[in-house]
Design a protein around this motif. Structure first.
Motif, short mmCIF file in Angstrom:
data_model
loop_
_atom_site.label_atom_id
_atom_site.label_comp_id
_atom_site.label_asym_id
_atom_site.label_seq_id
_atom_site.Cartn_x
_atom_site.Cartn_y
_atom_site.Cartn_z
N ASP A 1 0.85 -1.20 0.00
CA ASP A 1 0.00 0.00 0.00
C ASP A 1 0.88 1.25 0.00
O ASP A 1 1.98 1.26 0.56
N SER A 2 0.37 2.31 -0.58
CA SER A 2 1.10 3.58 -0.55
C SER A 2 1.24 4.08 0.88
O SER A 2 0.29 4.05 1.66
N PRO A 3 2.42 4.56 1.26
CA PRO A 3 2.59 5.12 2.61
C PRO A 3 2.11 6.56 2.72
O PRO A 3 2.13 7.13 3.81
N LEU A 4 1.71 7.16 1.60
CA LEU A 4 1.30 8.58 1.63
C LEU A 4 -0.13 8.71 2.13
O LEU A 4 -1.03 8.00 1.65
N PRO A 5 -0.39 9.61 3.08
CA PRO A 5 -1.79 9.85 3.46
C PRO A 5 -2.57 10.39 2.27
O PRO A 5 -2.08 11.24 1.52
N SER A 6 -3.77 9.88 2.08
CA SER A 6 -4.56 10.18 0.87
C SER A 6 -5.30 11.50 1.00
O SER A 6 -6.54 11.55 1.06
N VAL A 7 -4.54 12.59 1.02
CA VAL A 7 -5.14 13.92 1.17
C VAL A 7 -5.45 14.56 -0.18
O VAL A 7 -6.11 15.60 -0.22
N GLN A 8 -4.97 13.95 -1.27
CA GLN A 8 -5.23 14.51 -2.58
C GLN A 8 -6.71 14.38 -2.94
O GLN A 8 -7.34 13.36 -2.65
N PRO A 9 -7.30 15.39 -3.59
CA PRO A 9 -8.72 15.31 -3.96
C PRO A 9 -8.98 14.14 -4.91
O PRO A 9 -8.12 13.75 -5.70
N LEU A 10 -10.20 13.59 -4.79
CA LEU A 10 -10.60 12.54 -5.73
C LEU A 10 -10.73 13.12 -7.12
O LEU A 10 -11.15 14.27 -7.30
N LEU A 11 -10.40 12.31 -8.11
CA LEU A 11 -10.62 12.72 -9.49
C LEU A 11 -12.12 12.67 -9.76
O LEU A 11 -12.76 11.63 -9.59
N GLU A 12 -12.69 13.78 -10.16
CA GLU A 12 -14.12 13.84 -10.43
C GLU A 12 -14.36 13.91 -11.93
O GLU A 12 -13.73 14.72 -12.63
N PRO A 13 -15.26 13.10 -12.48
CA PRO A 13 -15.57 13.21 -13.90
C PRO A 13 -16.22 14.55 -14.18
O PRO A 13 -16.88 15.12 -13.31
N PRO A 14 -16.05 15.07 -15.38
CA PRO A 14 -16.49 16.44 -15.68
C PRO A 14 -17.96 16.54 -16.05
O PRO A 14 -18.34 17.37 -16.87
N TYR A 15 -18.82 15.71 -15.46
CA TYR A 15 -20.22 15.74 -15.85
C TYR A 15 -20.96 16.90 -15.21
O TYR A 15 -20.76 17.22 -14.05
N VAL A 16 -21.86 17.48 -15.99
CA VAL A 16 -22.77 18.51 -15.49
C VAL A 16 -24.13 17.84 -15.36
O VAL A 16 -24.78 17.55 -16.37
N VAL A 17 -24.56 17.56 -14.14
CA VAL A 17 -25.82 16.87 -13.92
C VAL A 17 -26.90 17.91 -13.72
O VAL A 17 -26.99 18.56 -12.69
N GLY A 18 -27.72 18.05 -14.72
CA GLY A 18 -28.78 19.04 -14.70
C GLY A 18 -29.13 19.42 -16.13
O GLY A 18 -28.60 18.86 -17.08
N GLY A 19 -30.03 20.37 -16.26
CA GLY A 19 -30.40 20.79 -17.59
C GLY A 19 -31.75 20.24 -18.00
O GLY A 19 -32.52 19.71 -17.18
N GLU A 20 -32.04 20.32 -19.27
CA GLU A 20 -33.36 20.01 -19.79
C GLU A 20 -33.78 18.58 -19.46
O GLU A 20 -33.12 17.62 -19.83
N GLY A 21 -34.88 18.47 -18.75
CA GLY A 21 -35.48 17.18 -18.49
C GLY A 21 -34.89 16.41 -17.31
O GLY A 21 -35.47 15.41 -16.89
N ILE A 22 -33.75 16.84 -16.78
CA ILE A 22 -33.12 16.11 -15.68
C ILE A 22 -33.87 16.45 -14.38
O ILE A 22 -33.94 17.62 -14.00
N PRO A 23 -34.44 15.46 -13.69
CA PRO A 23 -35.19 15.76 -12.46
C PRO A 23 -34.30 16.43 -11.41
O PRO A 23 -33.12 16.12 -11.29
N GLU A 24 -34.90 17.32 -10.64
CA GLU A 24 -34.15 18.01 -9.60
C GLU A 24 -33.62 17.02 -8.56
O GLU A 24 -32.55 17.23 -7.99
N GLU A 25 -34.34 15.93 -8.33
CA GLU A 25 -33.88 14.92 -7.38
C GLU A 25 -32.52 14.37 -7.80
O GLU A 25 -31.61 14.18 -6.98
#
Length: 657
Positions: free
Chosen positions: A7-31
């Protein structure tokens, strides 16, 4: 299988890689949009990364648990996240899930290491689970009715909940039942995520069917849109082989619809995923029929004979899409049942018009496992959930046992461990320093570290090679009696992991790291990590020169630390300091310079230094980055930059579009 490595000895403080999706827009439920905005994990701390594997495989021994009757044979791998590795329908002799003769790790999971095949269980946050390549506590449970149940359980350190997976196969059943229970012992709501991912063989005839007329689709271009799955970019995307690019389809099942999804081959056979209502979501994932999609599948599922075996995935989850988290209230306990088997569709009807295929699929699912049978299985699972194990098979890690000690010491609520015991015997040297810290503060001491506790009471915190999270741990580390350089370093790491990226928070983190570094008693190992943490903090504060200097100092202290080297080179190149990255790798041992990721970073640094010829030479010589990230096109991009007149070799083509 390949070896996972250290296992890596480095504490995992780096941010998670987030996919560049924009969830919202026409027809996408607010939920859906709201669920995607809430609950994201900042990072994987305190889990360490699993990224030291290679592409070399060798014969290996694993514990397998087989559930078998006259109809079905199911093989589980408790040491690898409880993966249901093989599922055979005896009537046809067909393997219902994609499996293979080897396990090859690759960089697709939250902790990096992941492998393709079988049915995988994912908890915590978007992505392949932190436990997907780790052993689960596993045992056999024998019920009063005489049913043998395979139970696997673990403490999820990210969400601080306990999950258990109970699998059983009744004597006359054509389906394997799997019951999942999640318990939140905290006095606060936690964001919850669960998806069951099943890899299924993909042929030219494979089709996925679910009771929905539309789906939320992502095709790796950053968008989420509502589509008819039978008419996506002009093709019927329910046949995986017809998709030109990688794509996700989250089927929009109506609230009145039964929860199921099935795939069928040219004979109508294939895996059915059926569940009780709690698992709302259903998904189809395809790699895409292009060079990159094929390359990924060959990368993940290499075969001894060189003949590629492609696969798709069908999945079931708590939410409508995988972008969402679901609020799990304080003290809540959730349970549901899934069933896996062969629905055996009529291929002529299954390949017909969508509405007819769905209606036929529903009929075949009902014949395979009725709603009443699923309800009865859920009732059984509820009755059995707290039965004590009869025979222990595999020990998981000791973090659940430590959590139980911590909570009892702090008089906090904890789970009833009768059915899912976290035995003191599972505690190892990973947990020892933290157990001793509790003992030093009048906490509860349990075996096997009773003898060492008394001496620790008289001494400050001596340090640890592992990491924990929680404000109560921070309170213990900052208590006067525990004051030490090691305590200051660990406190800085904890604050770093939970802090926002705001300048105010980062200034506090930088001050904490500097306080630890100013103490001459700090060990060399912790000092290197403190320099690293300070360097990352300063880079966030846009102090490039200061951040670079700290990362260089960290590597100078531990020149043979591959994790520090890779991270530092990556950050230096991103900070437009490619020459510093080259100097750093020049001081590293040859054993590290030859690591695939390091070789690629060296080529990239040459290119950024204006030395395209040297970069091209390294690429033409051939390099293999074992932990290439899913969706990462860095090698392709560099080749196109430094070898513009030549086609990108297939070995370097991993583009999912």
């Amino acid at each position: 299988m390949a070896e996972l490595g250290q296992d890596s000895p480095l504490p995992s403080v780096q941010p998670l890689l987030e996919p560049p999706y924009v969830v919202g827009g026409e027809g996408i439920p607010e939920e859906v949009a709201a669920g995607s905005r809430w609950g994201k994990a900042k990072n994987l701390y305190p889990y360490p990364m699993q990224d030291a594997y290679t592409r070399e495989t060798s014969a290996s021994e694993l514990t397998a648990v087989v559930l078998e009757n006259d109809h079905v044979k199911a093989t589980f791998l408790p040491q690898l996240g409880g993966r249901l590795w093989a599922l055979t329908d005896k009537a046809t002799g067909k393997e219902l899930v994609h499996t293979q003769d080897r396990i090859q790790f690759a960089n697709l999971a939250l902790r990096n290491a992941w492998f393709a095949g079988g049915i995988e269980f994912n908890i915590g946050t978007r992505g392949h689970s932190p436990t997907t390549c780790s052993p689960l506590h596993s045992a056999m449970v024998r019920t009063p009715e005489g049913q043998e149940v395979l139970r696997m359980w673990e403490f999820d350190r990210l969400r601080e909940v306990v999950f258990q997976i109970d699998a059983w196969l009744p004597a006359d059943s054509k389906v394997v039942f799997v019951a999942v229970r999640i318990r939140n012992p905290n006095d606060f709501t936690v964001p919850m995520y669960w998806w069951t991912n099943a890899a299924v063989p993909q042929t030219a005839a494979t089709r996925a069917i679910a009771p929905a007329a539309r789906a939320y689709a992502t095709d790796y271009d950053g968008s989420l849109s509502i589509v008819a799955p039978t008419d996506f970019h002009g093709v019927d995307a329910t046949y995986p082989v017809r998709n030109l690019h990688a794509a996700d389809f989250f089927f929009d099942l109506g609230p009145q619809e039964r929860r199921w999804e099935v795939v069928m081959d040219d004979a109508g056979d294939g895996l059915a995923l059926v569940s009780s209502d709690a698992l709302r979501g259903r998904k189809l994932f395809v790699w895409g029929e292009n060079v990159g999609g094929h390359r990924w599948q060959e990368w993940l599922t290499p075969t001894a004979d060189g003949v590629p075996r492609h696969y798709a995935e069908i999945q079931s989850g708590l939410a409508q899409t995988q972008f969402e988290h679901v609020p799990m209230p304080a003290g809540a306990s959730w349970q549901w049942v899934e069933a896996y088997g062969n629905a055996a569709l009529d291929p002529e009807i299954g390949n017909g018009a969508w509405s007819g295929a769905v209606a036929h699929g529903a009929q075949r699912i009902a014949a395979l496992v009725s709603e009443a049978a699923v309800d009865a299985a859920l009732a059984d699972a509820t009755r059995w959930a707290d039965l004590a194990p009869s025979e222990l098979l595999v020990a998981g890690n000791g973090w659940g046992a430590l959590e139980g000690v911590r909570r009892r010491a702090a008089t906090l609520d904890w789970i009833d461990e009768t059915g899912t015991p976290f035995a003191p015997e599972t505690l190892t040297m990973d947990q020892a320093p933290w157990l001793e810290l509790l003992a030093a503060n009048d906490g509860i001491v349990e075996k096997p570290f009773e003898a060492s506790a008394a001496s620790v009471v008289r001494h400050p915190f001596a340090g640890a090679a592992t990491f924990v999270r929680g404000l109560d741990w921070e309170d213990l580390l900052t208590a006067g009696r525990n004051s030490s350089a090691e305590a200051r370093f660990h406190h800085a790491s904890m604050v770093h992991a939970r802090a926002s990226s705001s300048a105010t928070d980062m200034e506090v983190v930088a001050k904490l790291y500097r306080g630890a570094l100013a103490d001459t008693e700090l060990s060399d190992a912790s000092r290197a990590l403190a320099h690293r943490g300070l360097g990352l903090t300063l880079l966030t504060l846009e102090d490039t020169a200061g951040g670079v200097a700290e990362l260089v100092a960290a590597c100078a202290m531990e020149p043979d630390n591959r994790w520090l080297l890779v991270e530092a080179m990556t950050e230096l190149i991103a900070a437009n300091r490619p020459q510093a990255a080259l100097e750093m790798v020049g001081r590293a041992p040859k054993s590290l310079a030859d690591v695939g990721r390091v070789a690629f970073l060296r080529a990239l640094a040459h290119a950024r230094s204006g030395e395209s010829g040297k970069a091209a030479e390294l690429l033409r010589a051939g390099l293999e980055v074992a932990d290439l990230r899913e969706g990462e096109n860095s090698i392709t991009a560099l080749w196109q930059e430094v070898c513009p007149d030549d086609e990108v070799p297939e070995a370097y083509q991993f583009s999912m579009r």
